[in-house]
Design a protein around this motif. Structure first.
Motif: not given
Length: 123
Positions: A29-31, A53, A72, A74, A77
């Motif tokens: 998710f973090s990418t 990201y 967000r 991370n 997610n």
């Protein structure tokens, strides 16, 4: 299979606030750049906000700038959309999306989409 699940929509009076959430099953998710779009009846899907990201860099549509905030988490997610000072013209189905482009503001730049959550703002 990638899933994006939106929640938090509903009916609110003009001037009110809502917070949308989008939980993603993406392993990395973090990418991913995450975005929010909306679609009102009879209109095309339009860009609302995006968060990159890297560095938490954000971009907003002019129509929501100063009223909406995208963020967000991370570790969870999850991407959020805080919507304040809502107007009747904000009424739409809101979709979250995930993509690889650093700053993405158009539909075709996103790879995965949620099913949407309805936001209705009464006057």
């Amino acid at each position: 299979q990638v899933q994006l699940v939106e929640s938090g929509g509903g009916l609110v009076q003009a001037g009110g606030s809502l917070r949308l959430s989008c939980a993603a099953s993406l392993r990395t998710f973090s990418t991913y750049t995450m975005g929010w779009f909306r679609q009102a009846p009879g209109k095309e899907r339009e860009f609302v906000a995006t968060i990159a990201y890297i560095g938490g860099i954000t971009n907003y549509a002019d129509s929501v700038k100063g009223r909406y905030t995208i963020s967000r988490d991370n570790a969870k997610n999850t991407v959020y959309l805080q919507m304040n000072s809502l107007k009747p013209e904000d009424t739409a189905v809101y979709y979250c999306a995930a993509g690889r482009k650093f700053i993405a503001t158009i539909v075709s730049e996103y790879d995965y989409w949620g099913q949407g959550t309805q936001v209705t703002v009464s006057s």
